[in-house]
Design a protein around this motif. Structure first.
Motif, PDB file in Angstrom:
ATOM      1  N   PHE A  42       0.834  -1.196   0.000  1.00 50.06           N
ATOM      2  CA  PHE A  42       0.000   0.000   0.000  1.00 50.06           C
ATOM      3  C   PHE A  42       0.874   1.254   0.000  1.00 50.06           C
ATOM      4  N   PHE A  43       2.023   1.193   0.684  1.00 51.11           N
ATOM      5  CA  PHE A  43       2.952   2.330   0.662  1.00 51.11           C
ATOM      6  C   PHE A  43       3.495   2.551  -0.749  1.00 51.11           C
ATOM      7  N   VAL A  44       3.827   1.468  -1.443  1.00 48.03           N
ATOM      8  CA  VAL A  44       4.319   1.591  -2.826  1.00 48.03           C
ATOM      9  C   VAL A  44       3.261   2.246  -3.715  1.00 48.03           C
ATOM     10  N   LEU A  45       2.011   1.843  -3.551  1.00 40.59           N
ATOM     11  CA  LEU A  45       0.924   2.439  -4.326  1.00 40.59           C
ATOM     12  C   LEU A  45       0.798   3.930  -4.035  1.00 40.59           C
ATOM     13  N   PRO A 215      13.406  -4.911  -5.580  1.00 46.53           N
ATOM     14  CA  PRO A 215      13.581  -4.455  -6.961  1.00 46.53           C
ATOM     15  C   PRO A 215      12.266  -4.352  -7.728  1.00 46.53           C
ATOM     16  N   LEU A 216      11.370  -5.288  -7.484  1.00 42.72           N
ATOM     17  CA  LEU A 216      10.079  -5.242  -8.170  1.00 42.72           C
ATOM     18  C   LEU A 216       9.289  -4.011  -7.749  1.00 42.72           C
ATOM     19  N   TYR A 217       9.277  -3.718  -6.445  1.00 38.92           N
ATOM     20  CA  TYR A 217       8.534  -2.551  -5.963  1.00 38.92           C
ATOM     21  C   TYR A 217       9.130  -1.254  -6.518  1.00 38.92           C
ATOM     22  N   LEU A 218      10.465  -1.166  -6.526  1.00 35.94           N
ATOM     23  CA  LEU A 218      11.094   0.031  -7.057  1.00 35.94           C
ATOM     24  C   LEU A 218      10.857   0.163  -8.558  1.00 35.94           C
ATOM     25  N   GLY A 316      11.009  -6.254 -13.157  1.00 35.80           N
ATOM     26  CA  GLY A 316      11.095  -5.231 -12.123  1.00 35.80           C
ATOM     27  C   GLY A 316      12.524  -4.789 -11.877  1.00 35.80           C
ATOM     28  N   GLU A 317      13.467  -5.775 -11.929  1.00 32.56           N
ATOM     29  CA  GLU A 317      14.865  -5.426 -11.727  1.00 32.56           C
ATOM     30  C   GLU A 317      15.371  -4.581 -12.878  1.00 32.56           C
ATOM     31  N   GLU A 318      14.898  -4.876 -14.106  1.00 31.47           N
ATOM     32  CA  GLU A 318      15.323  -4.086 -15.244  1.00 31.47           C
ATOM     33  C   GLU A 318      14.840  -2.650 -15.116  1.00 31.47           C
TER      34      GLU A 318
END
Length: 683
Positions: A42-45, A215-218, A316-318
């Motif tokens: 939820f923070f990422v969103l 990495p996926l979240y970023l 996500g890492e890319e």
């Protein structure tokens, strides 16, 4: 790409967490579904939405810079300084963010920063509400009579000059300075408010997300936020179609269309919309805790259930690899916990000098400074350049940038990251890729010098080289009219392609209004300076080469996309070119130097170059205000010439980097050969 030490640290960290927090783990897992604000997803969103809205505010001014110039009588140099002023507040506080790191309540600091960004957006829109309504005809307080005011009527124009001179009082100048000062203050607050948003948000995600999920979240975060600038230009395209005083429209409407050079769109409305989004996005941050339970084994469970998860993580890492410097920039706090703030500031210059002595770091940063200077000039002044060069509206110019140039630049960044990851490029290969990208970008710039139109003939201002001799070129045809020199209501003699600044300067004594293809068109009649039927149409003459706008914008966009490919490999050169213990500081200094050397001076440099091509200035109380006519050929040569100069600088830097890396490889191989020969002799 984690090395062995990193992997060992990660596994040790997981083991330690599982041992230390066995008991609270169940309670945390039970609390997570109930507490939405204890969920890192939820923070990422929330952070994706906030950064998108924040970038809309900072990018919206760039989309409406030419409109703000016309509304408040600013030169391009002043507007460029205004656009770059948010970097002043950002750079002044970036060290404090690095110092405080995780000592503060990061979600609340992000929320406070977002509130400050919203306040900055309100300040940017405030001049519209405290200023008088926009008067596109300075001679007539009653807008319904503006068609008659600009006519050749010698007896009625004499007293109007006195009124105009009386309006140039100290009070008027003070009001103008106040409006401009408010906008500069808004830009300063915008830079200060945006300081904690990105670094604190990225570090918060990295601290409490599982290391496999981070990495996926970023990647999701940056993929969402890269849409912000495109949305800013799209919003500018929509708002500039509306008249600036849509909230206080005079009776009877106005006699302008968006194609009229006097048209000013609703530049302020986009700020209010963006402010509303920022305020809504800032509310959740005051409910997030200072620390939340770290994710536990979530990605491993997904791998058992869904076979395709690994490919998603790779994507996500890319995505996150493009923006890894921003993540690493927050690591500056790692050197600070044992230092006081005074000690931290004292240590910083010495470390900076040590980094600048590193040839690879210095050259790569200089190349990135050149590329960022090019991008900054294009982002701020390309819409204005397209407006003037091809006679298109500000709305259409923003639409082209938001729908074509920015998306292609994002594609270029992603492609550069994919090439580095898939091909496992070495430092020499990364520098070679950067060199080829810079060379191709430079070659794409060369045709731009020849795509455009010369300025059409403007009576009394420019000399038409191919103009036919006739009454339209007779210099004394409007002398009996007592025309005011600073009046501006352009009309066009379409047959001779001659433009006059007012109907009075064309010697016109009457006007008619006709319906042409369902649109209201004004024609001025009985014009003594015009051959034939003596009639001219209201508005500036259309460009003779407006069909070249698509080839021009395609070449510009392709050049930006190719330059964007060098983003990730150039960053890898910094990471692999400096010592391991200096990586964090190197990346932090890289971004600080980009702001100081590129994003701050480049808009002012481009604005000053554009001002030197002006051939007719509007005067406000005897001072130069906004430029009304440019020498199109000179404008094209100098604007594209600046782009060519910066691209050439980037090319030279990458060529030097490649030469140094090859020399280092030769020296390393020679050392290996010498050691092996010594070993053979000993044996």
């Amino acid at each position: 790409m984690p090395d062995r030490d990193t992997k060992t640290t990660m596994s040790t960290e997981d083991t330690h967490e599982s041992k230390v927090s066995m008991e609270p783990q169940d309670s945390n897992q039970d609390a997570q579904p109930r507490g939405l604000f204890h969920n890192i997803k939820f923070f990422v969103l929330c952070h994706s939405i906030l950064q998108l809205a924040q970038l809309m505010i900072s990018g919206y001014l760039k989309s409406s810079i030419s409109t703000v110039e016309k509304r408040f009588g600013l030169s391009s140099q002043t507007s460029g300084l205004l656009a770059a002023f948010n970097e002043v507040g950002n750079v002044s506080l970036i060290l404090l963010v690095s110092y405080f790191g995780s000592r503060v309540h990061r979600p609340r600091m992000i929320g406070y920063g977002a509130i400050l960004v919203a306040l900055a957006g309100l300040l940017m829109a405030l001049p519209h509400f405290i200023s008088e309504p926009y008067r596109y005809d300075h001679n007539s307080p009653d807008r319904s009579q503006d068609l008659d005011v600009s006519l050749c009527l010698p007896t009625t124009l004499a007293p109007a000059a006195a009124v105009s001179n009386d309006s140039c009082s100290s009070n008027t100048e003070a009001k103008h300075l106040t409006m401009v000062g408010i906008m500069f203050t808004g830009q300063l607050l915008l830079g200060i408010g945006s300081v904690p948003i990105q670094p604190f948000g990225i570090s918060y995600i990295d601290d409490f997300a599982h290391h496999s999920n981070s990495p996926l979240y970023l990647g999701i975060l940056f993929a969402a936020t890269t849409v912000g600038p495109a949305m800013a230009y799209g919003l500018g395209s929509l708002m500039l179609r509306l008249y600036v005083d849509i909230d206080r429209m005079p009776e009877g409407g106005i006699n302008l269309t968006p194609k009229d050079p006097r048209w000013v769109g609703a530049w302020w409305l986009g700020f209010l919309i963006s402010v509303g989004l920022v305020v809504l996005a800032a509310i959740p941050y005051f409910f997030f805790p200072k620390e939340m339970p770290k994710e536990k084994h979530e990605l491993r469970l997904r791998r058992k259930v869904l076979a395709g998860t690994a490919s998603t993580v790779n994507k996500g890492e890319e995505l996150s690899s493009q923006h890894e410097p921003l993540k690493k920039e927050t690591g500056l706090a790692q050197i600070a916990p044992d230092l006081t703030i005074v000690q931290f500031i004292k240590v910083f210059p010495r470390v900076l000098l040590r980094m600048l002595r590193h040839p690879i770091f210095l050259l790569v940063v200089l190349s990135q400074v050149c590329t960022s200077s090019m991008v900054a000039g294009l982002a701020i002044f390309l819409p204005k350049f397209l407006e003037r060069q091809f006679s298109i509206t500000a709305s259409f110019a923003n639409l082209l940038l938001g729908s074509l140039t920015i998306p292609l630049s994002i594609v270029g960044i992603v492609l550069g990251g994919v090439l580095v990851k898939r091909l496992h490029l070495s430092p020499v290969q990364c520098s070679l890729l950067c060199l080829l990208g810079s060379l191709l970008c430079l070659l794409l710039t060369l045709p731009l010098f020849f795509i455009g139109c010369s300025t059409h003939h403007i009576a009394g201002i420019t000399q038409g080289l191919g103009a036919q001799p006739g009454p339209s070129l007779f210099p004394g045809c409007s002398e009996p009219c007592s025309c005011q020199p600073n009046d501006f209501n352009p009309v066009c003699d379409t047959s001779a392609r001659v433009e006059y600044t007012t109907p009075c300067h064309a010697g016109c004594t009457g006007h008619v209004v006709q319906e042409v293809l369902g649109k209201r068109q004004v024609f001025y009649t009985n014009c003594s300076c015009v051959a034939g039927d003596g009639a001219v149409s209201a508005g500036s003459c259309d460009s003779a080469c407006s069909n070249l706008i698509l080839p021009f914008i395609l070449l510009i966009s392709l050049g930006v996309a190719v330059a964007s490919i060098t983003h990730t490999p150039s960053f890898m050169l910094i990471l692999r070119g400096v010592k391991k213990e200096d990586k964090i500081l190197a990346v932090g200094m890289q971004f600080m130097l980009l702001r100081v050397l590129a994003w701050m001076p480049s808009p002012v440099i481009h604005g000053s170059a554009i001002d030197t091509t002006c051939v007719h200035w509007a005067l406000s109380c005897g001072w130069q205000a906004v430029c009304r006519y440019y020498d199109h050929d000179l404008l094209r040569r100098r604007f594209i010439g600046l782009q060519f100069f910066f691209k050439s600088g980037s090319l030279v830097c990458f060529a030097l980097v490649l030469a140094i890396l090859r020399q280092q490889n030769k020296e390393a191989s020679m050392k290996v050969i010498v050691k092996s020969s010594d070993l053979q002799q000993q044996l």
